[in-house]
Design a protein around this motif. Structure first.
Motif, PDB file in Angstrom:
ATOM      1  N   HIS A 122       0.849  -1.192   0.000  1.00  0.00           N
ATOM      2  CA  HIS A 122       0.000   0.000   0.000  1.00  0.00           C
ATOM      3  C   HIS A 122       0.882   1.239   0.000  1.00  0.00           C
ATOM      4  O   HIS A 122       2.063   1.189   0.354  1.00  0.00           O
ATOM      5  CB  HIS A 122      -0.925   0.000   1.216  1.00  0.00           C
ATOM      6  CG  HIS A 122      -0.207   0.269   2.511  1.00  0.00           C
ATOM      7  ND1 HIS A 122       0.462  -0.721   3.209  1.00  0.00           N
ATOM      8  CD2 HIS A 122      -0.040   1.423   3.222  1.00  0.00           C
ATOM      9  CE1 HIS A 122       1.005  -0.196   4.290  1.00  0.00           C
ATOM     10  NE2 HIS A 122       0.726   1.110   4.327  1.00  0.00           N
ATOM     11  N   ASN A 181       0.537   5.517   0.978  1.00  0.00           N
ATOM     12  CA  ASN A 181      -0.219   6.654   1.510  1.00  0.00           C
ATOM     13  C   ASN A 181       0.518   7.942   1.168  1.00  0.00           C
ATOM     14  O   ASN A 181       1.701   8.096   1.515  1.00  0.00           O
ATOM     15  CB  ASN A 181      -0.382   6.546   3.029  1.00  0.00           C
ATOM     16  CG  ASN A 181      -1.344   5.449   3.419  1.00  0.00           C
ATOM     17  OD1 ASN A 181      -0.987   4.277   3.366  1.00  0.00           O
ATOM     18  ND2 ASN A 181      -2.550   5.812   3.804  1.00  0.00           N
ATOM     19  N   TRP A 211      -4.910  15.735  -4.567  1.00  0.00           N
ATOM     20  CA  TRP A 211      -3.675  15.043  -4.917  1.00  0.00           C
ATOM     21  C   TRP A 211      -3.576  14.918  -6.432  1.00  0.00           C
ATOM     22  O   TRP A 211      -4.567  14.569  -7.105  1.00  0.00           O
ATOM     23  CB  TRP A 211      -3.634  13.655  -4.277  1.00  0.00           C
ATOM     24  CG  TRP A 211      -3.447  13.702  -2.791  1.00  0.00           C
ATOM     25  CD1 TRP A 211      -2.291  13.627  -2.093  1.00  0.00           C
ATOM     26  CD2 TRP A 211      -4.490  13.826  -1.806  1.00  0.00           C
ATOM     27  NE1 TRP A 211      -2.525  13.705  -0.746  1.00  0.00           N
ATOM     28  CE2 TRP A 211      -3.860  13.825  -0.533  1.00  0.00           C
ATOM     29  CE3 TRP A 211      -5.871  13.954  -1.878  1.00  0.00           C
ATOM     30  CZ2 TRP A 211      -4.582  13.939   0.650  1.00  0.00           C
ATOM     31  CZ3 TRP A 211      -6.597  14.072  -0.699  1.00  0.00           C
ATOM     32  CH2 TRP A 211      -5.956  14.064   0.545  1.00  0.00           C
ATOM     33  N   ARG A 221      -0.991  13.729  -9.921  1.00  0.00           N
ATOM     34  CA  ARG A 221       0.185  13.064 -10.481  1.00  0.00           C
ATOM     35  C   ARG A 221       0.739  13.984 -11.554  1.00  0.00           C
ATOM     36  O   ARG A 221      -0.018  14.515 -12.378  1.00  0.00           O
ATOM     37  CB  ARG A 221      -0.194  11.714 -11.089  1.00  0.00           C
ATOM     38  CG  ARG A 221       1.014  10.934 -11.616  1.00  0.00           C
ATOM     39  CD  ARG A 221       0.602   9.532 -12.020  1.00  0.00           C
ATOM     40  NE  ARG A 221       1.738   8.740 -12.441  1.00  0.00           N
ATOM     41  CZ  ARG A 221       1.714   7.450 -12.688  1.00  0.00           C
ATOM     42  NH1 ARG A 221       0.564   6.795 -12.556  1.00  0.00           N
ATOM     43  NH2 ARG A 221       2.797   6.799 -13.060  1.00  0.00           N
ATOM     44  N   LEU A 252      -6.157  13.126  -8.545  1.00  0.00           N
ATOM     45  CA  LEU A 252      -6.407  11.731  -8.205  1.00  0.00           C
ATOM     46  C   LEU A 252      -7.556  11.630  -7.206  1.00  0.00           C
ATOM     47  O   LEU A 252      -8.362  10.707  -7.280  1.00  0.00           O
ATOM     48  CB  LEU A 252      -5.145  11.104  -7.606  1.00  0.00           C
ATOM     49  CG  LEU A 252      -3.901  11.099  -8.502  1.00  0.00           C
ATOM     50  CD1 LEU A 252      -2.703  10.623  -7.703  1.00  0.00           C
ATOM     51  CD2 LEU A 252      -4.127  10.215  -9.723  1.00  0.00           C
ATOM     52  N   ASN A 253      -7.629  12.619  -6.321  1.00  0.00           N
ATOM     53  CA  ASN A 253      -8.684  12.614  -5.316  1.00  0.00           C
ATOM     54  C   ASN A 253      -8.785  14.020  -4.729  1.00  0.00           C
ATOM     55  O   ASN A 253      -7.825  14.789  -4.761  1.00  0.00           O
ATOM     56  CB  ASN A 253      -8.379  11.599  -4.204  1.00  0.00           C
ATOM     57  CG  ASN A 253      -9.554  11.428  -3.252  1.00  0.00           C
ATOM     58  OD1 ASN A 253     -10.703  11.499  -3.671  1.00  0.00           O
ATOM     59  ND2 ASN A 253      -9.270  11.218  -1.977  1.00  0.00           N
ATOM     60  N   TYR A 311      -4.030  10.210   1.252  1.00  0.00           N
ATOM     61  CA  TYR A 311      -4.723   9.508   0.175  1.00  0.00           C
ATOM     62  C   TYR A 311      -4.016   8.176  -0.011  1.00  0.00           C
ATOM     63  O   TYR A 311      -2.796   8.127  -0.215  1.00  0.00           O
ATOM     64  CB  TYR A 311      -4.698  10.322  -1.109  1.00  0.00           C
ATOM     65  CG  TYR A 311      -5.231   9.570  -2.303  1.00  0.00           C
ATOM     66  CD1 TYR A 311      -6.521   9.072  -2.325  1.00  0.00           C
ATOM     67  CD2 TYR A 311      -4.418   9.342  -3.418  1.00  0.00           C
ATOM     68  CE1 TYR A 311      -7.010   8.373  -3.410  1.00  0.00           C
ATOM     69  CE2 TYR A 311      -4.896   8.648  -4.512  1.00  0.00           C
ATOM     70  CZ  TYR A 311      -6.190   8.163  -4.508  1.00  0.00           C
ATOM     71  OH  TYR A 311      -6.665   7.469  -5.585  1.00  0.00           O
ATOM     72  N   GLU A 312      -4.757   7.081   0.047  1.00  0.00           N
ATOM     73  CA  GLU A 312      -4.158   5.754   0.058  1.00  0.00           C
ATOM     74  C   GLU A 312      -4.413   5.027  -1.249  1.00  0.00           C
ATOM     75  O   GLU A 312      -5.534   5.034  -1.772  1.00  0.00           O
ATOM     76  CB  GLU A 312      -4.730   4.932   1.215  1.00  0.00           C
ATOM     77  CG  GLU A 312      -4.125   3.530   1.301  1.00  0.00           C
ATOM     78  CD  GLU A 312      -4.728   2.716   2.445  1.00  0.00           C
ATOM     79  OE1 GLU A 312      -4.225   1.619   2.713  1.00  0.00           O
ATOM     80  OE2 GLU A 312      -5.713   3.196   3.039  1.00  0.00           O
ATOM     81  N   PHE A 313      -3.337   4.411  -1.758  1.00  0.00           N
ATOM     82  CA  PHE A 313      -3.447   3.415  -2.826  1.00  0.00           C
ATOM     83  C   PHE A 313      -3.455   2.062  -2.127  1.00  0.00           C
ATOM     84  O   PHE A 313      -2.421   1.632  -1.603  1.00  0.00           O
ATOM     85  CB  PHE A 313      -2.260   3.485  -3.784  1.00  0.00           C
ATOM     86  CG  PHE A 313      -2.183   4.761  -4.565  1.00  0.00           C
ATOM     87  CD1 PHE A 313      -2.909   4.930  -5.728  1.00  0.00           C
ATOM     88  CD2 PHE A 313      -1.372   5.802  -4.131  1.00  0.00           C
ATOM     89  CE1 PHE A 313      -2.834   6.100  -6.445  1.00  0.00           C
ATOM     90  CE2 PHE A 313      -1.288   6.971  -4.837  1.00  0.00           C
ATOM     91  CZ  PHE A 313      -2.023   7.132  -5.999  1.00  0.00           C
ATOM     92  N   ILE A 329      -0.621  -1.361  -4.925  1.00  0.00           N
ATOM     93  CA  ILE A 329       0.114  -0.618  -5.950  1.00  0.00           C
ATOM     94  C   ILE A 329       0.847  -1.588  -6.862  1.00  0.00           C
ATOM     95  O   ILE A 329       1.148  -2.733  -6.502  1.00  0.00           O
ATOM     96  CB  ILE A 329       1.104   0.378  -5.317  1.00  0.00           C
ATOM     97  CG1 ILE A 329       2.101  -0.343  -4.401  1.00  0.00           C
ATOM     98  CG2 ILE A 329       0.369   1.462  -4.573  1.00  0.00           C
ATOM     99  CD1 ILE A 329       3.167   0.578  -3.845  1.00  0.00           C
ATOM    100  N   HIS A 345       2.148   2.638 -10.793  1.00  0.00           N
ATOM    101  CA  HIS A 345       1.994   3.760  -9.879  1.00  0.00           C
ATOM    102  C   HIS A 345       3.289   4.534  -9.697  1.00  0.00           C
ATOM    103  O   HIS A 345       3.294   5.528  -8.946  1.00  0.00           O
ATOM    104  CB  HIS A 345       1.483   3.276  -8.518  1.00  0.00           C
ATOM    105  CG  HIS A 345       0.066   2.799  -8.552  1.00  0.00           C
ATOM    106  ND1 HIS A 345      -0.272   1.481  -8.781  1.00  0.00           N
ATOM    107  CD2 HIS A 345      -1.105   3.461  -8.415  1.00  0.00           C
ATOM    108  CE1 HIS A 345      -1.582   1.351  -8.755  1.00  0.00           C
ATOM    109  NE2 HIS A 345      -2.124   2.541  -8.540  1.00  0.00           N
ATOM    110  N   TYR A 359       4.445  12.836  -7.667  1.00  0.00           N
ATOM    111  CA  TYR A 359       3.178  13.241  -7.085  1.00  0.00           C
ATOM    112  C   TYR A 359       3.354  14.536  -6.302  1.00  0.00           C
ATOM    113  O   TYR A 359       4.445  14.829  -5.778  1.00  0.00           O
ATOM    114  CB  TYR A 359       2.627  12.152  -6.161  1.00  0.00           C
ATOM    115  CG  TYR A 359       2.278  10.859  -6.854  1.00  0.00           C
ATOM    116  CD1 TYR A 359       0.991  10.639  -7.330  1.00  0.00           C
ATOM    117  CD2 TYR A 359       3.235   9.853  -7.052  1.00  0.00           C
ATOM    118  CE1 TYR A 359       0.658   9.448  -7.974  1.00  0.00           C
ATOM    119  CE2 TYR A 359       2.915   8.671  -7.699  1.00  0.00           C
ATOM    120  CZ  TYR A 359       1.625   8.476  -8.155  1.00  0.00           C
ATOM    121  OH  TYR A 359       1.305   7.319  -8.799  1.00  0.00           O
TER     122      TYR A 359
END
Length: 730
Positions: free
Chosen positions: A517, A519, A534, A536, A543-544, A555-557, A560, A564, A568
């Motif tokens: 993951h 963050n 957020w 890229r 992204l969010n 903000y969490e992926f 990944i 990814h 960022y």
């Protein structure tokens, strides 16, 4: 029998008349219909005009068709006729008049079919001169005469007008070419009468010239109206007036005469022959206007007089003190006449009365009244009296002012550090105007006055620290007091603009791997709520985006991959609307650990397989020679110390096949010479010690049986006994 034949003959002759339609199935069609006006559509009065209706009909037989013609003028039917003639239908207008002007149409109806032409407008110009007749040339005042005005030859709706000199005195609307009017004259002397008329044609009208003028002499009757007033001079208010109204005439009969005595619009008295009236004189603007009026039938005679009356005292004026009085505060009302006739009146003769229903005030000297103001508005009036004269003041409305309440203080809009802040001071109650003062600490910051209900007391300030907002407070004042009530100090949230945006990641950059993951943590300094976005690098859409009540958000992926990897950054803003951008963080997603372990295991397995393959390959390699070889055998016992090999020895003797190359003999006679690469296979029996007995034959040449190039290998004797090799075999 003869009578029957005669009746039959009569019926047949009437049925087959030339002007009748004999075939019920007769076929026809109306091809065209048109209307024309002859000689022209614009003619002068008196011209013979013909309206022609032309119809084209096609029929299948020779029989005459019954045609019904209808003529319309301005949409109304003016003529209808039925005929069987195929000739043009004519509608004559002999000696056309203005009233004949209008739009004409023609309609034809044959059986159940009909058709209408287009409209044509006819305009007839010119009117006849009117003629005026009077039944009398000399009349007396009030006597009637009959006037007749004629418009020769005109038709339609006509307005007739009658004039005395140039003044219109009467009008009549008739549907004929003459009108009769009854005229009366109020003034004596010579009067010149004439008339005129107007023909109405909607929407137009046509006016004639003026008629002949007829002179009328109006004689005055021997009747005089007499108006007498006593006294006539130096009249003051309150004086008694005696008024006499009468008539003087030489006529014997006065039965039809009636007298009216009036003052302005007020009727004082009325009667026959003579009228008397007594009254108290009142001062009025323009004087006292009296009239004596005599009416006899339609005859009216008047006598008028205007008397100047000196004012005894002026109408009182009612005032309040102070001019701005507050609720429940003491106030004084003063009723006073500003002027009076000193030759007839002393100031002490004037008395004043205050009318204040529901709020009686204490009476003082010379029209002064005191009391307390009510909590609501109230109307007051006063009266001044002297010598039977009473005069009223105008109504005074006292509207007590309301003391202003303690003001409330608030921020209009949002308080943002470093930007202008608007502070609103507002009281719930209080009469306008209200003076508002903004204090900061113990010093006056600014002042403003609110005059209208829709106005607001707004002050613009700026602060450098959030806690400065608590130093402001408001003061309101709408009275005579030196200081008004103060409100509480301002309590408001101050928005600090965002700054120092920073983007960090979890886990650490070197620990980011696939299937883990990630963050992205964006943090700022400032006042929440904060909206975070957020991005890229290289993409315009975030992204969010989310809003948080904290100054940091992640903000969490959840899972990944290599996709990814990239750069960022984040952006943030709050109510201050300033957008801050963080640093850029480069994320490199590394390979998953299990993939690394799998690749290492695969590599190790490949190496192991290769080692085994090469080991087996070298172990199974046999000696090859390029010369003739013989096959020998030997039996070799396993070595005592080699448990692994001894365990693999079977009951059968260990026979080993090998290729042996015969050594070159020193005696060529004993060992025959062989050609090529003949090979002799021999069985070599292992020695009891586990090694085959070998003789040192020097260099041995090996040849691959499959035809490869010969290889030379060197053998070294071991420390073991050898058995004699058998003889070579041919």
């Amino acid at each position: 029998m003869g009578l029957l034949l005669l009746l039959t003959s009569t019926l047949l002759s009437s049925y087959f008349h030339p002007g009748s339609v004999v075939n019920a199935q007769h076929t026809f069609t109306i091809r065209d219909i048109s209307l024309s006006i002859e000689p022209s559509t614009d003619v002068t009065r008196g011209t013979n005009v013909t309206v022609r209706c032309k119809v084209t009909v096609s029929s299948s037989g020779q029989e005459a068709l019954s045609r019904e013609y209808t003529i319309f003028k301005d949409g109304s039917i003016v003529y209808t006729k039925t005929t069987s003639s195929s000739e043009d239908f004519l509608y004559p207008l002999p000696e056309a008049r203005v009233s004949n002007s209008g739009k004409y149409k023609c309609k034809i109806k044959i059986g159940d079919r009909q058709s209408t032409s287009e409209a044509k407008k006819l305009t007839v110009r010119g009117l006849s001169k009117p003629v005026l007749h009077l039944n009398k040339g000399v009349v007396t005042e009030g006597e009637e005469l009959t006037a007749t005005c004629m418009a020769p030859g005109e038709t339609g709706s006509i307005f007739f007008y009658f004039y005395d000199n140039s003044k219109e005195i009467q009008e009549k609307l008739v549907n004929s070419n003459q009108a009769v009017a009854e005229l009366r004259f109020r003034s004596t002397g010579i009067h010149k009468i004439h008339c005129a008329y107007t023909v109405l044609l909607t929407p137009d009208s046509f006016k004639s010239e003026e008629s002949n003028s007829v002179t009328v002499s109006v004689k005055e009757l021997d009747i005089t109206v007499v108006l007498e007033i006593s006294p006539q001079y130096s009249i003051f208010e309150g004086d008694r007036l005696n008024i006499f109204c009468s008539i003087q005439t030489s006529q014997r009969s006065t039965e039809k005469m009636f007298l009216y005595l009036s003052e302005g619009t007020s009727l004082l008295s009325s009667g026959a022959k003579k009228v008397n009236h007594s009254m108290v004189a009142l001062a009025k603007t323009g004087g006292l206007m009296l009239e004596c009026r005599m009416e006899m039938g339609h005859l009216v005679k008047t006598a008028n007089k205007t008397l100047p009356v000196t004012e005894l005292f002026s109408a009182p004026t009612l005032t309040v003190s102070p001019a701005e009085v507050f609720q429940r505060e003491p106030m004084t009302l003063t009723c006073k006449s500003e002027s009076f006739a000193s030759e007839r009146l002393q100031s002490r003769d004037l008395t004043y009365t205050l009318y204040s229903l529901g709020n009686p005030l204490k009476s003082g000297n010379s029209g002064i009244f005191s009391g307390k103001a009510l909590q609501h508005e109230f109307n007051y009036t006063c009266t001044a009296r002297a010598k039977g004269i009473e005069k009223h003041s105008q109504t005074l409305t006292v509207r007590p002012r309301v003391f202003v309440s303690a003001p409330k203080i608030s921020v209009s809009g949002k308080a943002i550090l470093g930007q202008p802040i608007q502070i609103l001071c507002e009281s719930d109650t209080g009469s306008l105007p209200i003076n508002y003062t903004l204090w900061k600490g113990y010093g006056i910051e600014d002042m403003t006055t609110v005059h209208m209900p829709f106005q607001k007391a707004l002050f613009t300030v700026s602060i450098s620290k959030p806690e400065e907002i608590k130093l402001y407070m408001c003061e309101a004042n709408n009275g005579r007091r030196e200081e008004g009530p103060f409100g509480a100090r301002l309590t408001a949230n101050v928005t600090v603009p965002l700054s120092h945006a920073m983007l960090s990641v979890l886990p650490a950059l070197h620990d980011i791997s696939e299937e883990g993951h990630l963050n992205l943590i964006c943090s700022v300094e400032g006042t929440p709520p904060v909206t975070f976005k957020w991005y890229r690098v290289g993409e315009s859409q975030p992204l969010n985006a989310t809003t948080s009540d904290q100054v940091h958000k992640d903000y969490e992926f959840p899972v990944i991959t290599k996709a990814h990897s990239g750069k960022y950054y984040c952006e943030a803003f709050n109510h201050a609307k300033n957008i801050v951008r963080s640093n850029e963080v480069t994320v490199e997603v590394r390979m998953a650990m299990w993939k690394k372990a799998l690749i290492g295991g695969i590599c190790l397995l490949i190496v192991t397989v290769l080692v085994l393959v090469f080991g087996l390959y070298f172990r199974s390699k046999r000696v090859r020679v390029d010369r003739a070889a013989v096959s020998v055998w030997s039996e070799r016992k396993p070595e005592a110390g080699n448990d692994e090999e001894s365990s693999m020895v079977s009951n059968e003797p260990d026979v080993e096949y090998t290729e042996v190359v015969h050594p070159r003999s020193a005696d060529p006679a004993r060992v025959p010479l062989r050609k090529g690469t003949d090979t002799v296979y021999s069985e070599l029996q292992n020695s009891p010690h586990g090694a085959a007995d070998h003789h040192d034959y020097g260099s041995v040449e090996y040849a691959e049986l499959n035809g490869e190039q010969p290889e030379i290998s060197q053998h070294h004797p071991q420390d073991s006994s050898y058995q004699d090799l058998p003889e070579p075999v041919d």
